[in-house]
Design a protein around this motif. Structure first.
Motif, short mmCIF file in Angstrom:
data_model
loop_
_atom_site.label_atom_id
_atom_site.label_comp_id
_atom_site.label_asym_id
_atom_site.label_seq_id
_atom_site.Cartn_x
_atom_site.Cartn_y
_atom_site.Cartn_z
N LYS A 18 2.49 0.40 19.69
CA LYS A 18 2.44 -0.01 18.31
C LYS A 18 2.09 -1.47 18.24
N ASP A 19 1.15 -1.82 17.42
CA ASP A 19 0.74 -3.19 17.26
C ASP A 19 1.65 -3.86 16.24
N SER A 20 2.47 -4.78 16.66
CA SER A 20 3.42 -5.43 15.77
C SER A 20 2.74 -6.43 14.84
N ALA A 21 1.45 -6.69 15.04
CA ALA A 21 0.75 -7.64 14.18
C ALA A 21 0.62 -7.10 12.76
N ASP A 22 0.68 -5.78 12.56
CA ASP A 22 0.57 -5.19 11.24
C ASP A 22 1.90 -5.18 10.50
N ARG A 23 2.98 -5.44 11.15
CA ARG A 23 4.31 -5.40 10.54
C ARG A 23 4.58 -6.68 9.78
N ASN A 24 5.28 -6.55 8.68
CA ASN A 24 5.66 -7.72 7.90
C ASN A 24 6.96 -8.27 8.49
N PRO A 25 6.95 -9.52 9.00
CA PRO A 25 8.16 -10.06 9.63
C PRO A 25 9.24 -10.46 8.63
N PHE A 26 8.91 -10.51 7.35
CA PHE A 26 9.87 -10.96 6.34
C PHE A 26 10.69 -9.84 5.73
N LEU A 27 10.14 -8.62 5.69
CA LEU A 27 10.81 -7.51 5.01
C LEU A 27 11.19 -6.42 5.99
N GLN A 28 12.47 -6.15 6.06
CA GLN A 28 12.98 -5.05 6.87
C GLN A 28 12.75 -3.76 6.10
N GLU A 29 12.13 -2.79 6.72
CA GLU A 29 11.89 -1.53 6.04
C GLU A 29 13.14 -0.66 6.12
N THR A 30 13.59 -0.18 4.95
CA THR A 30 14.78 0.66 4.88
C THR A 30 14.38 2.08 4.54
N ASN A 31 15.17 3.02 4.99
CA ASN A 31 14.94 4.42 4.65
C ASN A 31 15.69 4.75 3.37
N PHE A 32 14.99 5.34 2.42
CA PHE A 32 15.61 5.78 1.18
C PHE A 32 14.77 6.88 0.57
N ARG A 33 15.36 7.55 -0.40
CA ARG A 33 14.67 8.58 -1.19
C ARG A 33 15.30 8.54 -2.57
N PHE A 34 14.46 8.50 -3.59
CA PHE A 34 14.97 8.43 -4.95
C PHE A 34 14.04 9.22 -5.86
N ASP A 35 14.63 10.05 -6.73
CA ASP A 35 13.85 10.87 -7.65
C ASP A 35 13.85 10.26 -9.04
N LEU A 36 12.67 10.20 -9.64
CA LEU A 36 12.50 9.70 -11.01
C LEU A 36 12.17 10.89 -11.89
N ASN A 37 13.01 11.18 -12.86
CA ASN A 37 12.76 12.27 -13.80
C ASN A 37 11.93 11.71 -14.95
N LEU A 38 10.68 12.14 -15.05
CA LEU A 38 9.77 11.62 -16.06
C LEU A 38 10.15 12.02 -17.48
N ASN A 39 11.11 12.93 -17.64
CA ASN A 39 11.58 13.31 -18.97
C ASN A 39 12.62 12.32 -19.51
N LEU A 40 13.23 11.52 -18.63
CA LEU A 40 14.23 10.56 -19.07
C LEU A 40 13.55 9.35 -19.71
N PRO A 41 14.15 8.80 -20.77
CA PRO A 41 13.55 7.64 -21.44
C PRO A 41 13.30 6.46 -20.50
N LEU A 42 14.15 6.28 -19.51
CA LEU A 42 14.02 5.16 -18.58
C LEU A 42 12.72 5.23 -17.78
N TYR A 43 12.25 6.43 -17.46
CA TYR A 43 11.05 6.61 -16.64
C TYR A 43 9.89 7.26 -17.41
N ASN A 44 10.07 7.51 -18.70
CA ASN A 44 9.05 8.17 -19.51
C ASN A 44 7.75 7.37 -19.54
N GLY A 45 7.80 6.05 -19.40
CA GLY A 45 6.60 5.22 -19.40
C GLY A 45 5.66 5.56 -18.25
N LEU A 46 6.17 6.18 -17.20
CA LEU A 46 5.33 6.55 -16.06
C LEU A 46 4.40 7.72 -16.36
#
Length: 145
Positions: A18-46
């Protein structure tokens, strides 16, 4: 013929490196998963192309995620922490139309491409936004890393 196994092993090692030159040294990549329900007013703009939304829920990215619908069935999601320095008190970016701005040094990034729009011409290396997966299934957009 007797060198064939050695050639195979060498190819395997070179192909898996793996070429580490492509990695961003400032931001640690975290594992996550999040669902956005487009019917909710908070995400309806999407539901509208070019209308970004900030998702600042705990555990979503490092400092949250900006999500935007970029065409009929394509969504982009980017880390909300500026990619050109370690997270700090001023590194969470703010929405500015279809761009985001880092208040630390006024870097501006496009949410259509993730590119740094006002890249200094000083010979230093600058990073574009950290991209996350965004997949739509029905009325749900799942963002993950």
């Amino acid at each position: 013929m007797k060198y064939l196994p050695h050639l195979f092993i060498l190819t395997l090692f070179l192909g898996c490196s793996k070429d580490s030159a492509d990695r961003n040294p400032f931001l640690q990549e975290t594992n996550f998963r999040f669902d956005l329900n487009l019917n909710l007013p908070l995400y309806n703009g999407l539901n509208t192309i070019g209308n970004p939304v900030y998702v600042g829920n705990n555990g979503v990215g490092l400092r949250g995620v900006f999500v935007m619908k970029t065409s009929i069935d394509v969504f982009f999601a980017f880390e909300a922490s500026c990619p050109n320095h370690a997270p700090n008190s001023c590194s969470t970016m703010s929405l500015n139309g279809q761009n985001v701005t880092c208040s630390c040094e006024d870097f501006e990034y496009s949410l259509f491409t993730g590119q740094l729009l006002n890249r200094p011409d000083d010979g230093e290396r600058y990073f574009d936004l950290l991209f996350y997966r965004a997949v739509q299934s029905g009325n749900t957009v799942t963002i993950s890393n």
